[in-house]
Every structure is written in C-alpha cells, then in structure tokens.
Scaffold this active site. Structure first.
Site, PDB file in Angstrom:
ATOM      1  N   ARG A 101       0.699  -1.148   0.098  1.00  0.00           N
ATOM      2  CA  ARG A 101       0.007  -0.034  -0.023  1.00  0.00           C
ATOM      3  C   ARG A 101       1.098   1.278  -0.073  1.00  0.00           C
ATOM      4  O   ARG A 101       1.768   1.135   0.633  1.00  0.00           O
ATOM      5  CB  ARG A 101      -0.951   0.193   1.195  1.00  0.00           C
ATOM      6  CG  ARG A 101      -1.984  -1.034   1.417  1.00  0.00           C
ATOM      7  CD  ARG A 101      -2.402  -1.017   2.575  1.00  0.00           C
ATOM      8  NE  ARG A 101      -1.466  -1.645   3.550  1.00  0.00           N
ATOM      9  CZ  ARG A 101      -1.720  -1.914   4.667  1.00  0.00           C
ATOM     10  NH1 ARG A 101      -2.835  -1.640   5.398  1.00  0.00           N
ATOM     11  NH2 ARG A 101      -0.667  -2.191   5.703  1.00  0.00           N
ATOM     12  N   LYS A 151      -4.564 -10.966  -7.767  1.00  0.00           N
ATOM     13  CA  LYS A 151      -4.621  -9.663  -7.777  1.00  0.00           C
ATOM     14  C   LYS A 151      -5.665  -8.930  -7.867  1.00  0.00           C
ATOM     15  O   LYS A 151      -6.053  -7.874  -6.883  1.00  0.00           O
ATOM     16  CB  LYS A 151      -3.188  -8.965  -8.573  1.00  0.00           C
ATOM     17  CG  LYS A 151      -3.100  -7.606  -8.650  1.00  0.00           C
ATOM     18  CD  LYS A 151      -2.471  -6.987  -7.292  1.00  0.00           C
ATOM     19  CE  LYS A 151      -2.646  -5.391  -7.415  1.00  0.00           C
ATOM     20  NZ  LYS A 151      -1.846  -5.029  -6.252  1.00  0.00           N
ATOM     21  N   CYS A 207      -5.266   2.689  -7.701  1.00  0.00           N
ATOM     22  CA  CYS A 207      -5.311   1.119  -7.680  1.00  0.00           C
ATOM     23  C   CYS A 207      -6.784   0.864  -7.630  1.00  0.00           C
ATOM     24  O   CYS A 207      -7.219   0.125  -8.584  1.00  0.00           O
ATOM     25  CB  CYS A 207      -4.414   0.322  -6.492  1.00  0.00           C
ATOM     26  SG  CYS A 207      -2.749   0.994  -6.429  1.00  0.00           S
TER      27      CYS A 207
HETATM   28  C1  UGA Z   1      -4.378  -0.686  -2.561  1.00  0.00           C
HETATM   29  C2  UGA Z   1      -4.471  -2.346  -1.522  1.00  0.00           C
HETATM   30  O1  UGA Z   1      -4.561  -2.201  -0.403  1.00  0.00           O
HETATM   31  C3  UGA Z   1      -2.900  -2.925  -1.772  1.00  0.00           C
HETATM   32  O2  UGA Z   1      -2.942  -4.120  -1.200  1.00  0.00           O
HETATM   33  C4  UGA Z   1      -2.384  -3.002  -3.301  1.00  0.00           C
HETATM   34  O3  UGA Z   1      -1.121  -3.586  -3.444  1.00  0.00           O
HETATM   35  C5  UGA Z   1      -2.537  -1.643  -3.947  1.00  0.00           C
HETATM   36  O4  UGA Z   1      -3.826  -0.958  -3.930  1.00  0.00           O
HETATM   37  C6  UGA Z   1      -2.173  -1.489  -5.276  1.00  0.00           C
HETATM   38  O5  UGA Z   1      -2.867  -2.490  -6.210  1.00  0.00           O
HETATM   39  O6  UGA Z   1      -1.086  -1.217  -5.784  1.00  0.00           O
HETATM   40  P1  UGA Z   1      -3.607   1.740  -1.958  1.00  0.00           P
HETATM   41  O7  UGA Z   1      -4.209   2.183  -3.095  1.00  0.00           O
HETATM   42  O8  UGA Z   1      -2.224   2.077  -1.552  1.00  0.00           O
HETATM   43  O9  UGA Z   1      -3.378   0.038  -1.876  1.00  0.00           O
HETATM   44  O10 UGA Z   1      -4.331   2.033  -0.760  1.00  0.00           O
HETATM   45  P2  UGA Z   1      -5.492   1.416   0.340  1.00  0.00           P
HETATM   46  O11 UGA Z   1      -5.067   1.644   1.632  1.00  0.00           O
HETATM   47  O12 UGA Z   1      -5.777   0.159   0.096  1.00  0.00           O
HETATM   48  O13 UGA Z   1      -6.693   2.566   0.302  1.00  0.00           O
HETATM   49  C7  UGA Z   1      -7.574   2.518  -0.820  1.00  0.00           C
HETATM   50  C8  UGA Z   1      -8.702   3.518  -0.481  1.00  0.00           C
HETATM   51  O14 UGA Z   1      -9.773   3.127   0.130  1.00  0.00           O
HETATM   52  C9  UGA Z   1      -8.421   4.687  -0.217  1.00  0.00           C
HETATM   53  O15 UGA Z   1      -9.053   5.898  -0.802  1.00  0.00           O
HETATM   54  C10 UGA Z   1      -9.025   4.753   1.317  1.00  0.00           C
HETATM   55  O16 UGA Z   1      -9.282   6.036   1.627  1.00  0.00           O
HETATM   56  C11 UGA Z   1     -10.166   3.765   1.178  1.00  0.00           C
HETATM   57  N1  UGA Z   1     -10.525   3.062   2.281  1.00  0.00           N
HETATM   58  C12 UGA Z   1      -9.686   2.170   2.804  1.00  0.00           C
HETATM   59  C13 UGA Z   1     -11.938   3.068   2.779  1.00  0.00           C
HETATM   60  O17 UGA Z   1     -12.617   4.178   2.105  1.00  0.00           O
HETATM   61  N2  UGA Z   1     -12.290   2.715   3.905  1.00  0.00           N
HETATM   62  C14 UGA Z   1     -11.431   1.444   4.403  1.00  0.00           C
HETATM   63  O18 UGA Z   1     -11.736   0.929   5.380  1.00  0.00           O
HETATM   64  C15 UGA Z   1     -10.236   1.143   3.849  1.00  0.00           C
END
Ligand code: UGA
Length: 376
Positions: A101, A151, A207
C-alpha cells in the site's frame, strides 16, 4: 534504504534493459498499466519491455510480471518473448503480484500477509522461493493465471468491502444505528475480519478504481458480466454525492459560501491525489459556486496540478478562517489533533461535515459544532 544499499553496492541503477537482463537471473517487469478510456488496462509498456528483454536473452532467465495485469497476460508475455528471442533461448514467465500500500510500502514489502507465485516450471518456482526465503512469509505457489487473478480479485474484494460498509452506513443514518459499532461487531467474526470496514467517502487512489474498472472489463471481454462490481463502482460514486448533499442541506444555498476542505490526498500519509474523492468534492463545490479554501499536509503541490478555481491555503487554520462549513475529506492525524476551539472561533459558522468519521459526534456537539459524519 536506497542510499545505504547503493553504498554497500547491493543496489545499482542502469538505463538499459540489456544491463538488467545480463545482470539478473530474475528480471522483474514493474511498468505501469494505466487505464485506457474504456477502463481496460494499457499493456503497451509490458509489450515493449517483453520484446526488449527477449532481444537480450542469452542464458536462462525468470521474467516476473510484477505489474498488475489481466489474467492470461503471462501467456502473451511468453509468446512475445518467444517471438523476439533467439531460437533455443530458455526462460520462464512468472506472475508475482504486488500487494503493498502507498504510505506503508516498505513495511508491506518486508512483512507481507502472503507472497503469491504463479509459475509453470519447477526451476522457476525454486528460484522464486529462494528469492523470497529471507522474508519468512506465507507463500502460495500456483499456476500463472490464478496468480494474475488473485491480484484483481483481492483489490476488487477490498473495494467491495468498502462499498458494502458504505451502504450499511447509509442504512445506519436512516435508522439511527452507528456504523462504527456495526463494523466492530461484524469485524470480530474471523470470517469477515475488521479491515476495510471504515465507511466514508469511498475508495480512491491509483489502484482500486483502476483495478475494479479493469476487472469489469476483463470479465466482459471473456463474456461475463461482473455486475456485482459495476454496482460497487456505482455505490462508490454515490457516496461522494451523498456527502455533497449533506453540505448542501446544512448550507441551504452553496453558491457564494466559503467552504474549507481539509484533506486532498486520497488517504493519509501520502501526497497522492489520483482519483481522490477530495479532489472531486472540491471541484463539485467550486462548480456549484462555493469559494473553496483547501489544505492538505502533503498533497498541496499535486492538487495544484489538477485543481483550478480553488484557494490553496497556507495552513489548516487559515483554510477555516471565515468559513461557513468545514468539509473533512482525508483523515490525517494533523486534523484529528487540531485545536477545535480555535477552529470554532475562526469559522463564520461552526458547521463540520466529516467524510471520514474522524471526530466523535458527542464531543463535537458539546464543543458547539453543527456536526454530521457518515453512518452515525
Ligand atoms: C491498495 C491495496 O490495499 C494494496 O494491497 C494494493 O497493493 C494496492 O492497492 C495496489 O494495487 O497497488 P492503496 O491504493 O495504496 O493500496 O490504498 P488503500 O490503503 O488500500 O486505500 C485505498 C482507498 O480505500 C483509499 O481511498 C482509502 O481511503 C479507502 N478506504 C480504505 C476506505 O474508504 N475504507 C477503508 O476501510 C479502507
């Protein structure tokens, strides 16, 4: 880490693919696969790199797809390399998707929940297992197509979890229940798990939106309508609209009002504003005639590149100065720890619409704010 490993000569940089292919037994392809207007991923960089690797193959190499690619891309990479390599060259293609992440990349890379290796030959499998052995992580060895699918299926499932809890939040708002309590109760079931059950403005970033679009497209190309995921996309979009509606309900007329927006990055601890719900909210408020005053601890420079007609403030307190409403879009600790008495004093009217459930409703009311959040 980069400086340390360069110094100890364990990390080198080069500017040609030839150098990499001659150097490493294992060659990772980590190029971007950005979305095309249709939502399908653009695989041209993978194609170019595969052909370039092929030209320089002299002895056995494992070519690893690290980039997020549609299922069956491994076969295409293999064919491209076979076509452009000298006859008799030996190589294997492996799928090894990445799950780290933004904001916690190093930790995620060294302590992954699991490592997925999709390989055909024992030689490639052994080499990959040896490579990852020091991490002592749970490792799945499977076929290439399944690894590729893991993935897209994982990211889409996490996106689905977020859309699901956002729907539950909407029911909580109507019924008077509290989504934080509901998520806590659900998450304690080990089959469900507590992660990714935070209701809010929906998912953003480079992502989830891209990968959900891609998965819908991949399925459609194979003749399968993944309508569940299309609904996940729709709910995600709707979640921002519901947030804007709350602002409108509180302000009555949005045009001419000063609205402070705290948070521009798609999540905390990154400067990344790609597909950030905050950016879309700023743009919608601006288009509705509001005077938008924004601030983010790290995302200001990136936001300035994509957002016009918004005032970028010097700090979070100047953003709320004279504001009729504060819209909280990213749950940075800076905001959590803000001096709320000062915020109240500065605002023209202390209305806070919290898109990330950062503050406690009872405390906010006690402090004299008109406060609305998500699902409580
Ligand atoms: C995500 C995945 O979590 C990683 O495992 C993956 O490797 C990556 O995409 C990728 O494909 O490269 P990332 O995009 O860095 O990682 O961010 P996340 O922490 O997953 O959050 C994504 C979005 O979901 C954010 O906008 C966050 O605010 C939102 N989110 C997350 C929520 O609205 N609620 C939650 O409970 C969790």
């Amino acid at each position: 880490m980069v400086a340390k490993n360069r110094k100890s000569k364990r990390l080198k940089f080069g500017s040609t693919i030839q150098q990499a292919v001659e150097f490493g037994e294992v060659v990772f392809i980590c190029v971007g696969t950005p979305p095309l207007p249709s939502g399908a991923p653009d695989l041209s960089a993978i194609d170019v790199v595969s052909r370039e690797i092929a030209k320089h193959l002299k002895e056995y190499r494992v070519i690893v797809e690290k980039s997020t690619v549609p299922v069956q891309t491994g076969e295409k990479v293999k064919t491209a390399i076979q076509k452009y390599a000298k006859p008799g060259t030996t190589f294997d293609v492996v799928s090894n998707p990445e799950f780290l992440r933004e904001g916690s990349a190093v930790k995620d890379a060294f302590s992954p929940d699991r490592i997925v290796i999709g390989a055909e030959s024992d030689r490639a499998k052994e080499l990959m297992l040896q490579l990852y052995k020091p991490l002592k992580a749970k490792t799945i060895v499977t076929d290439i197509k399944s690894a590729e699918l893991i993935k897209h299926a994982s990211n889409s499932f996490l996106a689905l979890k977020i859309s699901f809890i956002n729907c539950v939040a909407n029911i909580c708002e109507i019924s008077g229940a509290n989504v934080i309590e509901v998520a806590r109760g659900m998450g304690l079931d080990s089959r469900i798990g507590p992660g990714f059950l935070n209701a809010g403005l929906g998912y953003g970033g480079s992502c989830f939106p891209k990968d959900v679009d891609a998965f819908v497209d991949i399925a459609a190309r194979m003749g399968y309508d993944f309508h569940l995921l299309r609904e996940v996309q729709r709910i995600n979009q709707e979640q921002r609209e519901r947030f804007l509606k709350k602002i409108e309900q509180e302000l009555w007329v949005v045009r001419g009002k000063k609205i402070a927006v705290w948070g521009l990055a798609f999540k905390p601890n990154t400067d990344d504003v790609r597909e950030s719900p905050a950016i879309k909210i700023c743009a919608a408020l601006r288009d509705a005639g509001a005077k938008v005053r924004a601030w983010d601890p790290k995302g200001m420079d990136r936001a300035k590149e994509v957002l016009t007609g918004v005032e970028f403030c010097a700090d979070m307190y100047s953003a709320v100065d004279g504001a009729d409403c504060l819209a909280l879009c990213t749950e940075w600790d800076d905001f959590k720890n803000a001096d709320l008495a000062e915020v109240k004093k500065l605002m023209a009217h202390p209305t806070v619409i919290d898109g990330r459930n950062l503050w406690d409703p009872a405390t906010m009311t006690k402090k004299g704010f008109t406060y609305r959040s998500v699902g409580r």
